[in-house]
Design a protein around this motif. Structure first.
Motif, PDB file in Angstrom:
ATOM      1  N   LYS A 265      -9.424 -12.442   1.787  1.00  0.00           N
ATOM      2  CA  LYS A 265      -8.831 -13.728   1.410  1.00  0.00           C
ATOM      3  C   LYS A 265      -7.362 -13.611   1.021  1.00  0.00           C
ATOM      4  O   LYS A 265      -6.564 -14.501   1.291  1.00  0.00           O
ATOM      5  CB  LYS A 265      -9.625 -14.337   0.246  1.00  0.00           C
ATOM      6  N   ALA A 266      -7.004 -12.498   0.384  1.00  0.00           N
ATOM      7  CA  ALA A 266      -5.620 -12.319  -0.043  1.00  0.00           C
ATOM      8  C   ALA A 266      -4.697 -11.976   1.116  1.00  0.00           C
ATOM      9  O   ALA A 266      -3.480 -11.922   0.950  1.00  0.00           O
ATOM     10  CB  ALA A 266      -5.528 -11.222  -1.113  1.00  0.00           C
ATOM     11  N   GLY A 267      -5.261 -11.750   2.304  1.00  0.00           N
ATOM     12  CA  GLY A 267      -4.468 -11.399   3.469  1.00  0.00           C
ATOM     13  C   GLY A 267      -4.538  -9.913   3.756  1.00  0.00           C
ATOM     14  O   GLY A 267      -4.652  -9.090   2.855  1.00  0.00           O
ATOM     15  N   GLU A 355      -1.609  -8.461  -7.412  1.00  0.00           N
ATOM     16  CA  GLU A 355      -2.833  -9.113  -6.937  1.00  0.00           C
ATOM     17  C   GLU A 355      -3.986  -8.124  -6.781  1.00  0.00           C
ATOM     18  O   GLU A 355      -4.970  -8.428  -6.119  1.00  0.00           O
ATOM     19  CB  GLU A 355      -2.564  -9.815  -5.607  1.00  0.00           C
ATOM     20  N   HIS A 362      -1.171  -6.208   3.784  1.00  0.00           N
ATOM     21  CA  HIS A 362      -1.092  -7.174   2.677  1.00  0.00           C
ATOM     22  C   HIS A 362       0.378  -7.504   2.414  1.00  0.00           C
ATOM     23  O   HIS A 362       1.260  -6.671   2.593  1.00  0.00           O
ATOM     24  CB  HIS A 362      -1.749  -6.585   1.432  1.00  0.00           C
ATOM     25  N   ARG A 363       0.629  -8.719   1.966  1.00  0.00           N
ATOM     26  CA  ARG A 363       2.015  -9.152   1.761  1.00  0.00           C
ATOM     27  C   ARG A 363       2.732  -8.354   0.680  1.00  0.00           C
ATOM     28  O   ARG A 363       3.964  -8.300   0.665  1.00  0.00           O
ATOM     29  CB  ARG A 363       2.054 -10.643   1.408  1.00  0.00           C
TER      30      ARG A 363
END
Length: 730
Positions: A265-267, A355, A362-363
Motif C-alpha cells: 500500500k505504501a508503494g 513510514e 519505495h518513495r
C-alpha cells in the motif's frame, strides 16, 4: 572595465561589467550556468539579476572546489583585492598558478569581476555552503584537538548533534551579555563553534571532520593526490562481476515472471516480497534489492495489473525477451548506465524511515542527487593511477575537495556504499576503476566491457558422475537449453550442472524426445558422453508417457490397465474426481495442468498430450507487462543556440542599429505587408523552452496573436509575443 559609481546596486554593477564582455565570453557564461540562459534574458540587467539569484548561486556552488571557495571568501572579505595579494594570503596552501586559475574560473562564472582588482556582490555569499568564513586562514588542528579534549559532556553532546545533522544551531546563548562560563561561549572562544549572529552558531568544517573521524582538508587547498595498492587483473575481475550481474538479473526476472511481486500500500515492493524473491533467486537481500531497482529503472520490470487480479504487481515487461537475446556487453551496458543515472539510493533499502522499513522501489529511497554523488566518486577514482585502489578515506578527501558543497551527504559511509555498488555492477573491481568504469563517465562502456569479456561458449564437459561444466560465459538461449535438461549446482566463471531423473523428465515434459536429448548432449559435449547418462535418458524415456493425460475436462489413458487401476485406487482419484470410462481410460473434471500436477503429487508421472497425441509443454509462460512510459529528457540548448542567445541579450539591452528590433505595432505592419507582397522575413524567435532560434519565413497571415508562415517547405505557426526581431530577408 567601465567606471561606475560605487553607490550603484550590485546587480547594476554586474550588468555593466557583463556589457564589457564579448559575445564569446557571454556564450561561455551561459554554457557554464545554463539555468540562467532560458528563457533568453531581456538584456544584461535581467541576466545579472538571474546570476545573483539564490537558486542559481546554489546550483553553481556545486561546481566550485575547495580552492575556489577560499578565493571567493577572500574576495567577499576584502573587496578590491588583487591577484598577487590573493596568492600571498594563500601561500603554502596553494600555488600561485592554481590561485590564478581559480580566480579565472570564478570570473568566467561571473561570481567575481575585474581584471586587476577583484570585486563581487554580497549576494554571492549564497554560493558558499557555510555561513561563516572557514577557509581564509588555515585551521590549527592542534588547538581543535586540545579544545575537544577539555570539552565537557554537555558540550560534546551539542557538538556531536551538529556534526551528525545541520551544522547550524540556534541559541540565545550566542548573543552578547551571556556569561563567558556558558558552554556555548566557551566553545565560541575555543574555536569549536563560530558565531553567525546573536542567535545562531555554526560548527566549523574541520571540527566536524575531527568529530566524525574524517581526514582534515582545509590545511591544504591543493588537489589531493590519490594512490593505492595495485589490483592485478582488474578488468578481468570487472568482467566476472558483469557476468554475475547478468546471471542474477536473469534469475530475478525468472522469479518475477513465474510469481510477480505484490505492490504494498505504501508503494513499491515490501520486505517480505523482497525476501521471497531473494530466496527464490538464491541471492542476498541486498543484491536482490539493487537488482530490483536497476531492472525497474531500465524498464525491464514494471508495475501493472494482471487479468483477473485487483492488486498491482511488479513483473517483467515485454522488453525483457529482446534484452536477454542481446550481446552480453550490450545487456550489461544498459544496467551500468541505469545505475549511473539512477535517481534513487538502494543503500537505504532495509533501513527504517519515517513510514517504516524502506523496501525496493519505495518513495523513501528517491534521491535527485544520487547520480551526482556516483559521478563524483567515480571521478575521484579516475584520479588514481590505472589499476590502483585508493583508500576510502582518500576518496572522501578527493570528493570533499572537488565538491565541498556536498560535504554533508558525501560521508565516508556514503562513499563506501557507492564503491560497493559499483563493484557489483562491474565498474569497479577490488577498489580500482575498471576500463569500462573509466569509459562509462564519457562514452558508451559497452565496447570496453566487450574487450574484457571472454567469448561466449556453447559447449560443456560431461563427467561420469553426470555433472556437466560450462567452461565460461554462454548465451542466454544455450543456458536455457542446459537448464532444461540439468539442474544448476554452482554458478560462477564455470557453471556446474547435474543431470538427474527429474531434469530429464522435465525436458521430456517440455516436448523433447529422447533422441533430441541424446543429440543435444552429443552435439555440445567436448568429452565423450558417459554411458550412465545414455542409460538414464533411455530409462526415463521408457517410463515417460506410460500414463497419458489429455483434454476432456481432462482424461488419463494408459496401455497398462493395472497402472490405471492403481491410479483409480489411490487417494488422488477422489481429489481429482477421476472416473473410469474404459479399463485403460479415466476422465476428470479438473484442467489438464491440475490433473498432471495432482498425479505427480501422488507419485504418478503423467505426460500431457494434445488432441493428436503429441506431448505438450505445460510449464506456465512467464508473466510480461507493457513497459512503462518514459518521459523524454529535456532538450538542452546547443552552443550555437547559446551564441544566438548572447547576441539576443546584447541586442535587447540596447536599441538596435540595423532596425531588426521592432515594436509590437511595427511588427504587425511588417508581417502583414510581407504577407501581402509574399516577401521573406528573417525572424528571431524564443520557443516555449526559452531557446532562441532564427528562421527565414514567408508570412501567409497574421491573426489572433499568431503568425502563419511557410518555414522551409512546411507551414508553421509562431506566437507573436515570442517574436523578438523581424526584418526583410532581401
Amino acid at each position: 572595465m567601465s567606471s561606475i559609481a560605487a553607490s550603484a546596486a550590485p546587480a547594476a554593477l554586474l550588468a555593466e561589467w557583463l556589457r564589457g564582455r564579448d559575445d564569446a565570453e557571454i556564450t561561455a557564461l551561459l554554457d557554464a550556468r545554463r539555468d540562467v540562459a532560458t528563457p533568453v534574458p531581456a538584456g544584461f540587467p535581467v541576466l545579472a539579476s538571474r546570476l545573483l539569484s539564490p537558486s542559481s548561486l546554489g546550483r553553481v556552488s556545486e561546481h566550485l572546489t575547495l580552492l575556489d571557495l577560499a578565493v571567493l571568501e577572500l574576495v567577499l572579505a576584502e573587496s578590491g583585492i588583487d591577484l598577487d595579494a590573493l596568492a600571498r594570503r594563500l601561500r603554502g596552501r596553494a600555488l600561485k598558478k592554481q590561485v590564478a586559475a581559480s580566480a579565472g574560473k570564478l570570473v568566467g562564472l561571473a561570481l567575481i569581476r575585474g581584471e586587476q582588482e577583484l570585486h563581487t556582490a554580497p549576494a554571492v555569499r549564497e554560493a558558499v555552503p557555510w555561513r561563516t568564513a572557514q577557509l581564509i586562514a588555515p585551521p590549527d588542528l592542534a588547538d581543535i584537538d586540545a579544545a575537544l579534549a577539555v570539552a565537557g559532556e554537555d558540550e560534546r553532546a551539542l557538538l556531536d548533534r551538529l556534526a551528525e545533522g545541520s551544522p547550524l544551531g540556534r541559541t540565545a546563548a550566542a548573543g552578547p551579555g551571556t556569561s563567558t562560563e556558558h558552554p556555548v561561549q566557551r566553545m565560541l572562544a575555543s574555536g569549536l563553534l563560530a558565531r553567525v549572529d546573536h542567535q545562531t552558531v555554526e560548527l566549523p568544517w574541520e571540527v566536524r571532520a575531527r568529530l566524525r573521524g574524517e581526514l582534515p582538508l582545509g590545511a591544504s587547498l591543493k588537489p589531493p593526490v590519490l594512490d593505492g595498492p595495485p589490483v592485478p587483473g582488474v578488468d578481468g575481475a570487472g568482467a566476472v562481476a558483469a557476468l554475475e550481474l547478468l546471471r542474477h538479473a536473469d534469475d530475478v526476472l525468472g522469479v518475477l515472471g513465474a510469481v510477480p511481486a505484490q505492490r504494498v500500500k505504501a508503494g513499491g515492493i515490501g520486505i517480505r516480497e523482497l525476501r521471497r524473491v531473494a530466496k527464490a533467486a538464491g541471492l542476498p537481500e541486498e543484491r536482490a534489492a539493487l537488482l530490483l531497482e536497476l531492472l525497474a529503472a531500465a524498464a525491464l520490470i514494471a508495475e501493472g495489473e494482471l487479468d483477473g487480479e485487483e492488486d498491482s504487481v511488479f513483473a517483467p515487461t515485454v522488453a525483457v525477451d529482446e534484452w536477454q537475446r542481446s550481446e552480453p556487453a550490450d545487456r550489461w551496458a544498459l544496467l551500468a548506465r541505469t545505475w549511473l543515472d539512477l535517481r534513487r539510493q538502494p543503500a537505504l533499502i532495509g533501513t527504517r524511515g519515517e513510514e517504516g522499513i524502506v523496501g525496493p522501489l519505495h518513495r523513501a529511497a528517491r534521491s535527485t542527487v544520487a547520480p551526482q554523488d556516483r559521478a563524483a566518486v567515480l571521478d575521484a577514482l579516475a584520479l588514481a593511477p590505472e589499476g590502483t585502489a585508493p583508500a576510502t578515506a582518500d576518496l572522501h578527501a578527493a570528493t570533499r575537495y572537488a565538491h565541498p558543497s556536498w560535504y554533508r551527504r558525501l560521508t565516508l559511509q556514503a562513499i563506501a556504499d557507492i564503491v560497493e555498488q559499483a563493484q557489483v555492477v562491474g565498474l569497479v573491481a577490488g577498489g580500482a576503476l575498471t576500463a569500462a568504469g573509466r569509459a562509462a563517465r564519457t562514452t558508451d562502456p559497452a565496447q570496453a566491457m566487450a574487450a574484457a569479456l571472454p567469448k561466449p561458449v556453447e559447449e560443456f564437459l560431461l563427467q561420469a558422475d553426470l555433472t556437466l561444466t560450462i567452461p565460461g560465459p554462454t548465451t542466454h538461449d544455450f543456458a536455457a537449453s542446459v537448464a532444461l535438461v540439468a539442474d544448476l549446482e554452482s554458478a560462477g566463471g564455470a557453471a556446474v550442472y547435474r543431470v538427474t531423473d527429474a531434469s530429464v523428465r522435465r525436458a521430456l515434459d517440455a516436448g523433447r524426445t529422447s533422441a533430441e536429448v541424446h543429440a543435444f548432449f552429443a552435439a555440445h559435449a567436448v568429452t565423450p558422453v558417459p554411458q550412465g547418462l545414455t542409460y538414464l535418458v533411455d530409462d526415463v524415456a521408457r517410463r515417460h508417457g506410460a500414463l497419458r493425460a489429455g483434454v476432456a475436462g481432462s482424461f488419463l489413458r494408459s496401455d497398462d490397465p493395472a497402472l490405471v487401476a492403481a491410479v483409480l485406487a489411490s487417494p488422488a482419484a477422489e481429489a481429482l474426481a477421476l472416473r473410469a470410462v474404459a479399463p485403460t481410460v479415466l476422465i476428470a473434471q479438473v484442467t489438464l495442468s491440475d490433473l498432471v500436477a495432482g498425479l505427480a503429487a501422488a507419485g504418478f508421472n503423467a505426460a500431457a498430450e494434445d488432441s493428436r497425441g503429441v506431448v505438450v509443454d505445460l510449464r506456465p509462460s512467464a508473466v510480461r507487462l507493457p513497459p512503462p512510459r518514459s518521459r523524454p529528457p529535456a532538450a538542452r540548448p546547443t552552443l550555437e543556440q547559446l551564441a544566438d542567445a548572447a547576441v539576443q541579450i546584447r541586442r535587447q539591452d540596447a536599441p538596435s542599429d540595423d532596425g531588426a528590433g521592432v515594436s509590437g505595432r511595427e511588427l504587425m505592419e511588417l508581417l502583414q505587408s510581407a504577407a501581402g507582397d509574399g516577401r521573406s522575413v528573417r525572424l528571431g524567435y524564443v520557443d516555449a523552452n526559452g531557446v532562441f532560434t532564427r528562421h527565414v519565413v514567408v508570412p501567409e497571415s497574421v491573426r489572433h496573436g499568431q503568425l502563419t508562415a511557410v518555414d522551409g517547405d512546411s507551414p508553421r505557426r509562431f506566437a507573436l509575443h515570442r517574436v523578438t526581431t523581424a526584418e526583410y530577408a532581401e
